[in-house]
Design a protein around this motif. Sequence first.
Motif, mmCIF file in Angstrom:
data_model
loop_
_atom_site.group_PDB
_atom_site.id
_atom_site.type_symbol
_atom_site.label_atom_id
_atom_site.label_comp_id
_atom_site.label_asym_id
_atom_site.label_seq_id
_atom_site.Cartn_x
_atom_site.Cartn_y
_atom_site.Cartn_z
ATOM 1 N N ARG A 43 43.981 37.613 43.971
ATOM 2 C CA ARG A 43 43.185 36.659 43.205
ATOM 3 C C ARG A 43 41.917 37.304 42.645
ATOM 4 O O ARG A 43 41.583 37.116 41.472
ATOM 5 C CB ARG A 43 42.821 35.462 44.090
ATOM 6 C CG ARG A 43 42.141 34.314 43.341
ATOM 7 C CD ARG A 43 41.950 33.126 44.265
ATOM 8 N NE ARG A 43 43.229 32.619 44.738
ATOM 9 C CZ ARG A 43 44.018 31.803 44.046
ATOM 10 N NH1 ARG A 43 43.654 31.401 42.834
ATOM 11 N NH2 ARG A 43 45.157 31.378 44.556
ATOM 12 N N SER A 44 41.199 38.077 43.486
ATOM 13 C CA SER A 44 39.956 38.696 43.005
ATOM 14 C C SER A 44 40.240 39.751 41.942
ATOM 15 O O SER A 44 39.491 39.893 40.968
ATOM 16 C CB SER A 44 39.184 39.313 44.172
ATOM 17 O OG SER A 44 39.895 40.390 44.754
ATOM 18 N N LEU A 45 41.325 40.484 42.107
ATOM 19 C CA LEU A 45 41.676 41.499 41.118
ATOM 20 C C LEU A 45 42.094 40.851 39.807
ATOM 21 O O LEU A 45 41.717 41.314 38.721
ATOM 22 C CB LEU A 45 42.793 42.402 41.655
ATOM 23 C CG LEU A 45 43.256 43.528 40.729
ATOM 24 C CD1 LEU A 45 42.093 44.428 40.326
ATOM 25 C CD2 LEU A 45 44.351 44.342 41.408
ATOM 26 N N ALA A 46 42.881 39.780 39.900
ATOM 27 C CA ALA A 46 43.300 39.074 38.690
ATOM 28 C C ALA A 46 42.089 38.550 37.928
ATOM 29 O O ALA A 46 42.024 38.647 36.694
ATOM 30 C CB ALA A 46 44.246 37.931 39.051
ATOM 31 N N ALA A 47 41.110 38.013 38.653
ATOM 32 C CA ALA A 47 39.902 37.502 38.012
ATOM 33 C C ALA A 47 39.148 38.623 37.310
ATOM 34 O O ALA A 47 38.636 38.448 36.195
ATOM 35 C CB ALA A 47 39.011 36.822 39.044
ATOM 36 N N ALA A 48 39.083 39.785 37.950
ATOM 37 C CA ALA A 48 38.375 40.919 37.360
ATOM 38 C C ALA A 48 39.067 41.410 36.093
ATOM 39 O O ALA A 48 38.413 41.896 35.164
ATOM 40 C CB ALA A 48 38.277 42.056 38.375
ATOM 41 N N LEU A 49 40.379 41.264 36.054
ATOM 42 C CA LEU A 49 41.150 41.725 34.895
ATOM 43 C C LEU A 49 41.317 40.633 33.838
ATOM 44 O O LEU A 49 41.864 40.887 32.760
ATOM 45 C CB LEU A 49 42.530 42.210 35.346
ATOM 46 C CG LEU A 49 42.549 43.491 36.185
ATOM 47 C CD1 LEU A 49 43.925 43.703 36.800
ATOM 48 C CD2 LEU A 49 42.172 44.704 35.330
ATOM 49 N N ALA A 99 41.889 51.294 38.989
ATOM 50 C CA ALA A 99 40.443 51.444 38.769
ATOM 51 C C ALA A 99 39.711 50.135 39.025
ATOM 52 O O ALA A 99 38.631 50.116 39.629
ATOM 53 C CB ALA A 99 40.183 51.932 37.347
ATOM 54 N N ALA A 100 40.285 49.021 38.585
ATOM 55 C CA ALA A 100 39.666 47.720 38.809
ATOM 56 C C ALA A 100 39.643 47.376 40.297
ATOM 57 O O ALA A 100 38.660 46.830 40.815
ATOM 58 C CB ALA A 100 40.413 46.643 38.025
ATOM 59 N N ALA A 101 40.725 47.695 40.998
ATOM 60 C CA ALA A 101 40.789 47.433 42.439
ATOM 61 C C ALA A 101 39.749 48.269 43.179
ATOM 62 O O ALA A 101 39.087 47.776 44.108
ATOM 63 C CB ALA A 101 42.186 47.734 42.964
ATOM 64 N N LEU A 127 50.002 40.216 38.398
ATOM 65 C CA LEU A 127 49.886 41.462 39.158
ATOM 66 C C LEU A 127 51.155 41.808 39.916
ATOM 67 O O LEU A 127 51.393 42.976 40.244
ATOM 68 C CB LEU A 127 48.708 41.363 40.128
ATOM 69 C CG LEU A 127 47.331 41.191 39.471
ATOM 70 C CD1 LEU A 127 46.255 41.090 40.534
ATOM 71 C CD2 LEU A 127 47.038 42.342 38.517
ATOM 72 N N TYR A 128 51.980 40.800 40.193
ATOM 73 C CA TYR A 128 53.209 41.072 40.925
ATOM 74 C C TYR A 128 54.212 41.851 40.074
ATOM 75 O O TYR A 128 55.233 42.310 40.587
ATOM 76 C CB TYR A 128 53.817 39.768 41.439
ATOM 77 C CG TYR A 128 53.043 39.183 42.583
ATOM 78 C CD1 TYR A 128 53.191 39.683 43.873
ATOM 79 C CD2 TYR A 128 52.145 38.136 42.386
ATOM 80 C CE1 TYR A 128 52.465 39.146 44.940
ATOM 81 C CE2 TYR A 128 51.412 37.598 43.436
ATOM 82 C CZ TYR A 128 51.576 38.115 44.703
ATOM 83 O OH TYR A 128 50.852 37.592 45.756
ATOM 84 N N ASN A 129 53.929 42.003 38.795
ATOM 85 C CA ASN A 129 54.744 42.873 37.955
ATOM 86 C C ASN A 129 54.432 44.343 38.208
ATOM 87 O O ASN A 129 55.179 45.227 37.774
ATOM 88 C CB ASN A 129 54.505 42.571 36.467
ATOM 89 C CG ASN A 129 54.981 41.200 36.071
ATOM 90 O OD1 ASN A 129 56.044 40.756 36.497
ATOM 91 N ND2 ASN A 129 54.193 40.501 35.266
ATOM 92 N N TYR A 130 53.317 44.591 38.921
ATOM 93 C CA TYR A 130 52.868 45.963 39.157
ATOM 94 C C TYR A 130 52.926 46.352 40.629
ATOM 95 O O TYR A 130 53.260 47.498 40.960
ATOM 96 C CB TYR A 130 51.430 46.138 38.655
ATOM 97 C CG TYR A 130 51.253 45.826 37.193
ATOM 98 C CD1 TYR A 130 51.373 46.820 36.234
ATOM 99 C CD2 TYR A 130 50.961 44.522 36.766
ATOM 100 C CE1 TYR A 130 51.208 46.538 34.881
ATOM 101 C CE2 TYR A 130 50.793 44.228 35.422
ATOM 102 C CZ TYR A 130 50.923 45.239 34.486
ATOM 103 O OH TYR A 130 50.759 44.944 33.145
#
Length: 205
Positions: free
Chosen positions: A29-35, A12-14, A42-45
Amino acid sequence: MQARFTTDEIAAAALRIVDESGVGGLSMRSLAAALGTGPMTLYNYVADKEGLEELVVAAIVAEVKLPETTGDWQQDCYAIASAMWRGIRSHPAAIPLVLTRRMSSSTGFMAAEALISALGRASLDDRDRLAAFHALLGFVTGSAQADLAGPLVAARIGNVAGDDYPNVEALSRVAADTTVEDDFDRGLRMLIDGIASHRRVRRRR
């Protein structure tokens, strides 16, 4: 250790990033910042950006409200294709991903499965069913892409065509006065009618 995010939350964030900034704005990077986390989390997912893009497509597919099956295969094809079209065009910036990633994993198969099932009730042979599926899918995705152009492009085409290409110019004027919903509805019904007509011809042979 309990996962910090669910896959649905990441998807959903992506999708929100793509809606707001386009496909080019999506990165680890942008997704990590949003979360509110670090990119390495994120590499765990997901393994890479391609994995993120597949999650975006999965999020779009999850929003598609597939209709209940009826006894009428033509009505079912119409309803399923319409639902797919509405789902895709609700996220115009993500259309390139839908076109390229929808079959990268099983996440994109739900709507396709429903459409193939409906065509399976049309008594088509396997090759005709494949051709019909590709025709409907291509119409849905192509129409969603064309929506991005809008009436301004139709007007521009008419101006460029001018007197040299009168048929192009005349049809561009019709396009400028036709809603995308009406254009899609007419085209989809014509396509399904054509599949039904082909089916009847083949059965008479």
